[in-house]
Motif scaffolding. Structure first.
Motif, PDB file in Angstrom:
ATOM      1  N   LEU A 198       0.850  -1.183   0.000  1.00 54.30           N
ATOM      2  CA  LEU A 198       0.000   0.000   0.000  1.00 54.30           C
ATOM      3  C   LEU A 198       0.890   1.240   0.000  1.00 54.30           C
ATOM      4  O   LEU A 198       1.652   1.464   0.939  1.00 54.30           O
ATOM      5  CB  LEU A 198      -0.912  -0.012   1.228  1.00 54.30           C
ATOM      6  N   LEU A 201      -0.717   1.493   9.655  1.00 59.42           N
ATOM      7  CA  LEU A 201      -1.457   0.267   9.349  1.00 59.42           C
ATOM      8  C   LEU A 201      -1.852  -0.372  10.665  1.00 59.42           C
ATOM      9  O   LEU A 201      -0.993  -0.882  11.402  1.00 59.42           O
ATOM     10  CB  LEU A 201      -0.601  -0.682   8.511  1.00 59.42           C
ATOM     11  N   ARG A 250      -6.890   9.289  13.200  1.00 61.24           N
ATOM     12  CA  ARG A 250      -7.415   9.876  11.967  1.00 61.24           C
ATOM     13  C   ARG A 250      -7.713  11.363  12.147  1.00 61.24           C
ATOM     14  O   ARG A 250      -7.465  12.175  11.231  1.00 61.24           O
ATOM     15  CB  ARG A 250      -8.687   9.130  11.553  1.00 61.24           C
ATOM     16  N   ASP A 272      -2.432   9.184   7.811  1.00 64.65           N
ATOM     17  CA  ASP A 272      -2.914   8.303   6.745  1.00 64.65           C
ATOM     18  C   ASP A 272      -3.134   6.924   7.368  1.00 64.65           C
ATOM     19  O   ASP A 272      -2.194   6.129   7.502  1.00 64.65           O
ATOM     20  CB  ASP A 272      -1.883   8.260   5.620  1.00 64.65           C
ATOM     21  N   THR A 323      -5.024   3.156   7.825  1.00 65.90           N
ATOM     22  CA  THR A 323      -5.716   2.024   7.212  1.00 65.90           C
ATOM     23  C   THR A 323      -5.905   0.951   8.276  1.00 65.90           C
ATOM     24  O   THR A 323      -4.956   0.602   8.988  1.00 65.90           O
ATOM     25  CB  THR A 323      -4.914   1.449   6.036  1.00 65.90           C
ATOM     26  N   TYR A 354     -16.001   4.125  10.763  1.00 61.07           N
ATOM     27  CA  TYR A 354     -14.653   4.348  10.257  1.00 61.07           C
ATOM     28  C   TYR A 354     -14.682   4.875   8.825  1.00 61.07           C
ATOM     29  O   TYR A 354     -13.960   5.819   8.473  1.00 61.07           O
ATOM     30  CB  TYR A 354     -13.848   3.046  10.316  1.00 61.07           C
ATOM     31  N   GLU A 355     -15.482   4.255   7.972  1.00 64.98           N
ATOM     32  CA  GLU A 355     -15.522   4.672   6.573  1.00 64.98           C
ATOM     33  C   GLU A 355     -16.070   6.082   6.414  1.00 64.98           C
ATOM     34  O   GLU A 355     -15.638   6.816   5.528  1.00 64.98           O
ATOM     35  CB  GLU A 355     -16.365   3.674   5.775  1.00 64.98           C
ATOM     36  N   ILE A 362     -11.620   6.352   6.772  1.00 61.19           N
ATOM     37  CA  ILE A 362     -10.662   5.306   7.126  1.00 61.19           C
ATOM     38  C   ILE A 362     -11.049   4.037   6.373  1.00 61.19           C
ATOM     39  O   ILE A 362     -12.128   3.482   6.608  1.00 61.19           O
ATOM     40  CB  ILE A 362     -10.655   5.035   8.642  1.00 61.19           C
ATOM     41  N   PRO A 363     -10.223   3.546   5.480  1.00 58.09           N
ATOM     42  CA  PRO A 363     -10.533   2.272   4.820  1.00 58.09           C
ATOM     43  C   PRO A 363     -10.390   1.107   5.791  1.00 58.09           C
ATOM     44  O   PRO A 363      -9.408   1.010   6.525  1.00 58.09           O
ATOM     45  CB  PRO A 363      -9.507   2.197   3.686  1.00 58.09           C
ATOM     46  N   LEU A 420      -4.796  -5.814   0.785  1.00 54.87           N
ATOM     47  CA  LEU A 420      -4.187  -4.517   0.497  1.00 54.87           C
ATOM     48  C   LEU A 420      -4.729  -3.921  -0.805  1.00 54.87           C
ATOM     49  O   LEU A 420      -4.832  -2.701  -0.933  1.00 54.87           O
ATOM     50  CB  LEU A 420      -2.669  -4.663   0.420  1.00 54.87           C
ATOM     51  N   VAL A 463      -7.773  -1.824  -0.247  1.00 61.15           N
ATOM     52  CA  VAL A 463      -7.506  -0.458   0.202  1.00 61.15           C
ATOM     53  C   VAL A 463      -7.216   0.443  -0.995  1.00 61.15           C
ATOM     54  O   VAL A 463      -7.685   1.591  -1.065  1.00 61.15           O
ATOM     55  CB  VAL A 463      -6.333  -0.438   1.192  1.00 61.15           C
ATOM     56  N   ARG A 494      -9.296   3.809  -2.129  1.00 63.06           N
ATOM     57  CA  ARG A 494      -8.736   5.145  -2.372  1.00 63.06           C
ATOM     58  C   ARG A 494      -9.105   5.661  -3.755  1.00 63.06           C
ATOM     59  O   ARG A 494      -9.383   6.854  -3.925  1.00 63.06           O
ATOM     60  CB  ARG A 494      -7.221   5.100  -2.202  1.00 63.06           C
TER      61      ARG A 494
END
Length: 425
Positions: free
Chosen positions: A171, A329, A347, A352, A354, A390-391, A395-396, A410, A413, A417
């Motif tokens: 990622l 991560l 976040r 960034d 995930t 989260y989404e 946040i993925p 991965l 993700v 994006r």
């Protein structure tokens, strides 16, 4: 070593004493004659009982191994005065098992001054930092009337690293750092990846001139490139809870995934750090190189679930642990509200982030009754609600199970994006 008398010696002494007392009291010589062999045997046992002088050493064929690999433990025993029968038990952690029909405990006979080596083939079933040993021994005299028991030799250290998965793609971070690496930055500068064409200005290098484009346009044009930079990657390991079934659990999958990601990112010259966020809080600041890989692996071997009711957040971490523009991560089963709140906090601070959800569903039994099934459905709905939260925060969240390759997770993700960029446009 402590000495103890066997039941045989106590029986010999009791028979000899009773026979002699009754024979002398009654004047019957035959009773004395019958008791005499037992008395002689007890006396001989006392004379022949010599404390054994033992030395022992445990060694391993190697001190580092991977899950599923074999390691040989060598037990070397030496006695200065010899031992007629020596029972040996090697203390083994449950993460190691014997193979090829080996036996533990085992019995040997030691001759005076001669070393005896016994090999035990072992298989590494699970990752962790273990100690093979010490030895628990029991020595007997020639008449088996006395026994000496004790522990010998220090434990031999063994580090079993988790099995890593070959990752073909990683990622990429949204933003890179200023150091040279293998990540193509979004900014323009010195590099080899083509970015754009612009007009020539004073100070541009001649080798950057695009002669074909300049000939078509009638004016000098130069190529622009993307520089190659490195990235800061933080592996956020949730160690608040663990769901297990048999020999596997969510924490095992999280550790294996963290080891795979750390090794692959470090190969690309990125800086990788580790945060073990749970009842016991530990961290490693981001660094690069092979030494950092072994630091991360050794830290992962110490991962364990510690029961704690402390409500700490990411604000207790040192500032250098979470550098700006870092790719975080998070490996979590999404079971503890403290880790869920901390991820939302990360976040909100602009990281960034995930979330790789280590799914606990394969380790949970929904039950057979109607009430149990209803509770299981409500629990799954609560998890779906947390994912939606989260989404909505950008946040993925990807679900990963043991039977699925990490590459596929991965890739989800990356598609998330791409969809987010299309929606923004």
């Amino acid at each position: 070593m402590t000495r103890s008398a066997s039941p045989r010696l106590r029986a010999y002494a009791a028979l000899a004493g009773v026979g002699l007392v009754i024979g002398l009291a009654s004047g019957r010589i035959e009773l004395v004659v019958l008791a005499t062999p037992f008395a002689l045997a007890a006396a001989a046992a006392l004379v022949l009982a010599v404390r054994p002088q033992l030395t022992a050493r445990i060694s391993l064929s190697r001190e580092r191994a991977l899950e599923g690999e074999d390691v040989t433990a060598r037990v070397e025993l030496v006695s200065a005065n010899g031992v007629q029968q020596l029972d040996v038990f090697v203390h083994l952690p449950r993460e190691l098992e014997l193979r090829d029909g080996a036996h533990n405990p085992f019995a040997v006979r030691l001759r005076p001054g001669r070393a005896r080596t016994v090999e035990l083939p072992l298989r590494c079933v699970r990752w962790g930092a273990f100690g093979v040993g010490p030895l628990v021994v029991r020595a007997r005299d020639p008449l088996a009337c006395f026994a000496w028991e004790g522990r010998l030799g220090p434990a031999a250290p063994l580090r079993v690293y988790p099995e890593v998965e070959a990752l073909h793609s990683l990622l990429p971070p949204l933003e890179t750092q200023v150091f040279v690496g293998n990540q193509v930055a979004r900014t323009k500068g010195d590099g080899i990846e083509f970015a754009d064409i612009r007009g020539f200005v004073a100070g541009d290098r001649m080798r950057r001139i695009n002669w074909r484009a300049s000939a078509r346009r009638g004016s000098l044009l130069v190529n622009e490139y993307h520089p190659e930079r490195n990235a800061d990657v933080i592996l956020f390991l949730d160690t608040f809870t663990d769901v297990r079934r048999g020999a596997s659990g969510t924490i095992d999958l999280a550790v294996r995934a963290a080891a795979s990601l750390a090794g692959r990112y470090l190969q690309r010259k990125d800086r990788v750090g580790l945060v073990s966020f749970g009842g016991f809080l530990s961290w490693l600041t981001p660094e690069s190189g092979t030494v950092q890989l072994y630091r991360i692996l050794d830290s992962l071997l110490q991962t364990e679930i510690v029961l704690s009711f402390a409500a700490h957040g990411v604000d207790v971490l040192p500032q250098r642990t979470l550098p700006p523009k870092a790719l975080v991560l998070a490996l979590t089963p999404l079971l503890d509200p403290r880790s869920a709140g901390s991820l939302l906090d990360l976040r909100a601070r602009g990281f960034d982030l995930t979330v790789i959800e280590i799914s606990p569903l394969p380790f949970v039994d929904p039950g057979r009754g109607a009430t149990a099934k209803l509770a299981f459905r409500v629990w799954r709905l609560a998890r779906e609600s947390l994912r939606a939260r989260y989404e909505s925060a950008g946040i993925p969240v990807i679900e990963w199970r043991e039977d699925l390759p990490l590459d596929a997770a991965l890739e989800e993700v990356a598609s998330f994006r791409r969809r987010a960029r299309i929606l923004r446009v």
